[in-house]
Design an enzyme around this catalytic site. Structure first.
Site, PDB file in Angstrom:
ATOM      1  N   ARG A 141       0.076   4.410  -0.356  1.00 29.56           N
ATOM      2  CA  ARG A 141      -0.629   5.675  -0.173  1.00 29.56           C
ATOM      3  C   ARG A 141      -0.075   6.493   0.997  1.00 29.56           C
ATOM      4  O   ARG A 141       0.170   5.960   2.077  1.00 29.56           O
ATOM      5  CB  ARG A 141      -2.121   5.425   0.045  1.00 29.56           C
ATOM      6  CG  ARG A 141      -2.823   4.945  -1.207  1.00 29.56           C
ATOM      7  CD  ARG A 141      -4.268   4.589  -0.939  1.00 29.56           C
ATOM      8  NE  ARG A 141      -4.378   3.413  -0.089  1.00 29.56           N
ATOM      9  CZ  ARG A 141      -5.531   2.834   0.238  1.00 29.56           C
ATOM     10  NH1 ARG A 141      -6.673   3.353  -0.206  1.00 29.56           N
ATOM     11  NH2 ARG A 141      -5.559   1.755   1.006  1.00 29.56           N
ATOM     12  N   ASP A 196       0.867  -1.175   0.000  1.00 30.17           N
ATOM     13  CA  ASP A 196       0.000   0.000   0.000  1.00 30.17           C
ATOM     14  C   ASP A 196       0.905   1.226   0.000  1.00 30.17           C
ATOM     15  O   ASP A 196       1.549   1.525   1.010  1.00 30.17           O
ATOM     16  CB  ASP A 196      -0.907  -0.002   1.232  1.00 30.17           C
ATOM     17  CG  ASP A 196      -1.986   1.078   1.180  1.00 30.17           C
ATOM     18  OD1 ASP A 196      -1.771   2.095   0.497  1.00 30.17           O
ATOM     19  OD2 ASP A 196      -3.039   0.897   1.816  1.00 30.17           O
TER      20      ASP A 196
END
Length: 223
Positions: A144, A142
């Site tokens: 982000r 991930d």
């Protein structure tokens, strides 16, 4: 990124509102609502994120906010491989009812981009889960970073909020960036035979708060 209090304050002060425009929204099921779309100057990652102000954010003790990562396949084309489209639809109505903001963040595929996401889908078809597929491509599980989201909230004058999410990392990052997250409200669970394995991976690997029913498709995969 440095998230000490002084660094976070400097970061949040860097962004400003660029423009505001009213947009009437209409979803495939007929639900309609009016949103104020807001764009920004000075976002940390240089991307064209947008905020949708829904209802009256000042009407509640704390506005309801969702940080929704762009998903072309789910949001636009209705892909059943994820729950993004139904989550977006649900979030807009829930935020409009209480007053708040939806941050639409240009973070396709948990930050890896559209082409890489489709490559990861091919690996998932070969048996890997969504996180294993990303790492097999040499990419983060991930990728982000919600610094730009925190900047957007600061530019809108929202220092305290209730966060609509099943992902504990979103609240953790916002708090580290100096945003006061009062409560975390879970989204609905939109499980189908096409996405149940994906949802189980999120619940088990990154501890998303998702209560999932067992389905025949997942029982077959798990067995």
């Amino acid at each position: 990124m440095d998230t000490t209090p002084s660094a976070a304050h400097t970061l949040l002060a860097d962004a400003s509102v660029r423009s505001r425009v009213t947009i009437p929204l209409r979803f495939a099921d007929g639900y309609e609502v009016t949103a104020e779309a807001v764009t920004f100057h000075g976002l940390a990652d240089g991307k064209e994120h947008v905020a949708l102000i829904l209802g009256d954010p000042t009407a509640a003790a704390a506005p309801l906010v969702r940080m929704h990562s762009e998903c072309l396949t789910g949001d636009v084309f209705g892909s059943a491989r994820c729950d993004c489209g139904p989550q977006l639809r649900e979030a807009v109505e829930r935020i409009a009812a209480t007053g708040g903001v939806l941050l639409y963040l240009r973070q396709e595929g948990r930050g890896i981009g559209l082409y890489n996401k489709l490559d990861a889908y091919a690996l998932q078809d070969a048996g890997l889960d969504t996180y294993e597929a990303n790492t097999a491509l040499g990419l983060p599980e991930d990728g982000r970073d919600y610094s730009a989201a925190a900047q957007m909230l600061a530019a809108l004058g929202l220092a305290e909020l209730d966060l609509l999410t099943n992902n504990p990392d979103k609240a953790r990052q916002l708090r580290d960036l100096g945003v006061r997250v009062r409560f975390v409200e879970p989204t609905g669970v939109f499980a189908t035979d096409s996405n149940i394995r994906y949802l189980h991976a999120k619940a088990e690997h990154t501890h998303h708060t998702i209560r999932l029913p067992e389905t025949a498709a997942f029982a077959t995969l798990a067995g």
